[in-house]
Design a protein around this motif. Structure first.
Motif, short mmCIF file in Angstrom:
data_model
loop_
_atom_site.label_atom_id
_atom_site.label_comp_id
_atom_site.label_asym_id
_atom_site.label_seq_id
_atom_site.Cartn_x
_atom_site.Cartn_y
_atom_site.Cartn_z
N UNK A 255 0.89 -1.02 -0.15
CA UNK A 255 -0.13 -0.02 -0.04
C UNK A 255 0.80 1.41 0.01
N UNK A 256 0.28 2.18 -0.44
CA UNK A 256 0.98 3.49 -0.57
C UNK A 256 0.47 4.64 0.46
N UNK A 257 1.09 5.02 1.57
CA UNK A 257 0.55 5.95 2.59
C UNK A 257 1.54 7.05 2.81
N UNK A 258 1.42 8.30 3.05
CA UNK A 258 2.12 9.42 2.83
C UNK A 258 1.75 10.51 4.03
N UNK A 259 2.78 10.77 4.62
CA UNK A 259 2.65 11.94 5.55
C UNK A 259 3.81 13.03 5.79
N UNK A 260 3.29 14.06 6.16
CA UNK A 260 4.21 15.25 6.35
C UNK A 260 3.76 15.68 7.69
N UNK A 261 5.09 16.06 8.38
CA UNK A 261 5.05 16.78 9.50
C UNK A 261 5.78 18.13 9.57
N UNK A 262 5.30 19.11 10.20
CA UNK A 262 5.90 20.25 10.49
C UNK A 262 6.10 20.73 11.77
N UNK A 263 7.22 21.32 12.20
CA UNK A 263 7.31 22.11 13.39
C UNK A 263 6.93 23.41 13.36
N UNK A 264 6.18 23.81 14.05
CA UNK A 264 5.32 25.16 13.85
C UNK A 264 5.80 25.85 15.01
N UNK A 265 6.35 27.29 14.73
CA UNK A 265 7.13 28.02 15.60
C UNK A 265 5.78 28.66 16.71
N UNK A 266 4.47 28.44 16.31
CA UNK A 266 3.47 28.93 17.08
C UNK A 266 2.17 27.98 16.90
N UNK A 267 1.61 27.84 17.97
CA UNK A 267 0.34 26.84 18.05
C UNK A 267 -0.87 27.78 17.47
N UNK A 268 -0.83 28.20 16.48
CA UNK A 268 -1.88 29.36 16.08
C UNK A 268 -3.35 28.65 16.02
N UNK A 269 -3.22 27.54 15.57
CA UNK A 269 -4.69 26.59 15.69
C UNK A 269 -5.45 26.85 16.99
N UNK A 270 -4.73 26.98 18.07
CA UNK A 270 -5.29 26.94 19.53
C UNK A 270 -5.94 28.36 19.52
N UNK A 271 -5.31 29.34 18.88
CA UNK A 271 -5.96 30.89 18.86
C UNK A 271 -7.35 30.81 18.00
N UNK A 272 -7.44 29.81 17.08
CA UNK A 272 -8.69 29.70 16.58
C UNK A 272 -9.52 28.64 17.09
N UNK A 273 -9.35 28.34 18.24
CA UNK A 273 -10.44 27.55 19.09
C UNK A 273 -10.21 25.93 18.56
N UNK A 274 -9.03 25.56 17.99
CA UNK A 274 -8.95 24.36 17.65
C UNK A 274 -7.77 23.39 18.60
N UNK A 275 -8.26 22.60 19.28
CA UNK A 275 -7.51 21.70 20.41
C UNK A 275 -7.50 20.22 19.89
#
Length: 529
Positions: free
Chosen positions: A356-376
């Motif tokens: 099977x073909x499965x693919x992932x990307x991971x980023x180190x983010x300098x800030x957890x900006x998504x939490x300011x958008x209400x996403x936890x």
């Protein structure tokens, strides 16, 4: 008629009909319930003074669990692993770790912090995966809740909703409201007269009104369940403008992300080991008598009359070892390149398994900006090639975080990413993320990509098999060939999950017990009365 014990009778059933016949017979005799897991297989211990040897090929989860159970029962195990690391697809990377992609080796550059890690393979544990949960408890692997879904996350499709991302809670609410309105109208038009009484129709209309938050006359005009366009703590809530029915039907979300949290293996709450999924691997390693032999690539497997002979290469040197039994966790699609004396039919069965073909990307983010958008935690879904964005639910309000920036299993999409350089993949994933979170790229400090179909010693993720091949060959692969047993999630109905790998180990060890019973009976140590 001679009397035999239930155990003896079941050993004959298993020897003739395999594990499926054994399970069905046990159920018919009332010896097992359908949901029968109550712990690992109790392996028949060796005779006093005898310590049988077992070769385990591959230090993936199935191989480690098999070795653990066999050692507990008194067997001596040798684990041969082709890679420089144990764990198979259970791979968690941190600062300085190598991503062993064929032709494109990467080094993880995440900051050296305990919370900055990425699960490249398995990343979640459902509450009904009892085999894996059993080992987490037995091996003292601490767990935490993983937020697999968040209704504050987004759905995005360039071809619908004017290409603008929409909160999942808004979409869910509007879909439920629109469908409930259709149900109300059908009931109000007496479409159900032939099936339901007048009282039943009234109840159905009340249900649709409550379920969809309709008006008194059965109209859906939006709902506060989707949130508010005003500050609902200080102002009267004002629901967002609802979707039109056509917009909903044109959107691709309804057959994907809409049901994401409804899939049985994604039922909340889900769990994850604290500090990374490889805590499961480390838990097994701490309990084993002998560490796996790494960088040991198997070249030959031969069944002998009294055991199995394996030749492997390590450091340019060839070594041949013999053992009483062999449990093979190597991806089946590699077996064509490993010399063996298996029957033609058995080899054909192995060849029927495709990668099977499965693919992932991971980023180190300098800030957890998504939490300011209400996403936890949770997942945003997109029609873009990255398919999904996962938000970490551990270490909330930390200064940085590791974001899953792509997760795709579509062979065509994965092949597109596989053909790119590591940097091109990161750039492409960032462009997709911008459509959901404007300014996304500015937070990216570094990243990694995991194309499992290009990872050395794996070259794939998740077993693929045609329906016809599955029907014809899968039962054969669940049985031993001589004293050689295939294991791994590839020998399960749940490929790609650690629970499937552990189930395959359990099934193979059950087959070993049947083989031992047969050997004892044939050797005259047990007699039918």
């Amino acid at each position: 008629m001679q009397n035999i014990s239930r155990r003896e009778f079941l050993s004959y059933v298993g020897a003739v009909g395999g594990s499926s016949a054994l399970l069905k017979t046990s159920l018919a005799m009332g010896l097992m319930t359908q949901d029968s897991y109550s712990g690992p297989v109790k392996i028949r211990p060796p005779a006093p003074g005898h310590k049988p040897t077992v070769l385990i090929l591959g230090a993936g989860i199935a191989g480690l669990a098999t070795a653990f159970e066999l050692e507990q029962a008194g067997y001596q195990c040798i684990i041969l692993e082709a890679s420089f690391r144990p764990g198979g697809r259970n791979l968690t990377v941190r600062n300085g770790d190598k991503i062993d992609e064929m032709g494109n080796p990467q080094i993880c550059e995440f900051d050296k912090q305990d919370n900055l890690y990425f699960n490249c393979g398995p990343a979640r544990i459902p509450g009904h995966h009892r085999r894996l949960l059993h080992y987490c408890k037995a091996l003292n692997v601490p767990l935490q809740i993983k937020a697999n879904s968040s209704k504050m996350a987004y759905f995005h499709d360039d071809k619908s909703l004017n290409g603008k991302p929409k909160r999942i809670i808004e979409y869910h609410t509007d879909v439920r409201g629109l469908m409930s309105e259709l149900l109300w109208k059908s009931a109000d038009a007496n479409q159900f007269d032939q099936l339901l009484s007048q009282e039943d129709v009234a109840k159905l209309m009340t249900f649709s009104k409550t379920y969809g938050d309709l008006t008194e006359n059965g109209k859906y005009i939006g709902s506060e369940r989707a949130g508010s366009t005003t500050d609902r703590m200080l102002d009267y809530p004002k629901p967002p403008v609802p979707l039109e029915l056509k917009e909903m039907l044109d959107s691709r979300f309804w057959y994907g992300g809409l049901l994401g949290a409804e899939i049985y293996d994604w039922c909340e709450p889900l769990m994850e080991p604290i500090g990374g999924m490889d805590a499961v691997v480390n838990g097994f390693l701490k309990q084993l008598d002998n560490a796996p032999v790494l960088n040991a690539q198997v070249k030959k497997i031969f069944n002998r009359e009294d055991g199995v002979e394996v030749t492997y290469e390590r450091g340019g040197q060839f070594h041949t070892v013999r053992a009483d039994y062999c449990f093979n966790n190597i991806p089946a699609y590699f077996m064509k390149g490993i010399e063996n004396n298996f029957s033609n039919t058995y080899q054909t069965a192995l060849d029927s398994i495709k990668r099977g073909h499965l693919f992932k990307i991971a980023y180190q983010m300098s800030d957890r900006f998504w939490e300011r958008d209400g996403i936890y935690g949770g997942i945003s879904y997109t029609s873009e090639p990255v398919s999904q964005i996962w938000y970490p639910s551990h270490d909330i309000h930390a200064s940085k975080g590791i974001l899953l920036g792509a997760y795709t299993w579509d062979p065509k999409v994965s092949a597109m990413f596989e053909a790119m350089s590591p940097q091109q993949r990161l750039d492409a994933g960032a462009a997709c993320g911008e459509k959901i979170h404007p300014g996304y790229s500015q937070y990216i400090e570094n990243g990694i990509s995991i194309p499992w179909a290009r990872m050395n010693h794996q070259m794939g993720c998740g077993m693929q098999m045609s329906k016809d091949d599955f029907k014809q060959y899968f039962p054969m692969l669940q049985k031993p060939e001589g004293r050689h047993f295939m294991i791994g999630d590839q020998i399960s109905h749940h490929s790609g999950w650690q629970e499937g790998a552990l189930a395959s180990s359990e099934q193979a060890l059950t087959q070993l017990n049947l083989m031992l019973d047969k050997q004892i009976y044939a050797g005259g140590e047990r007699h039918v009365k």
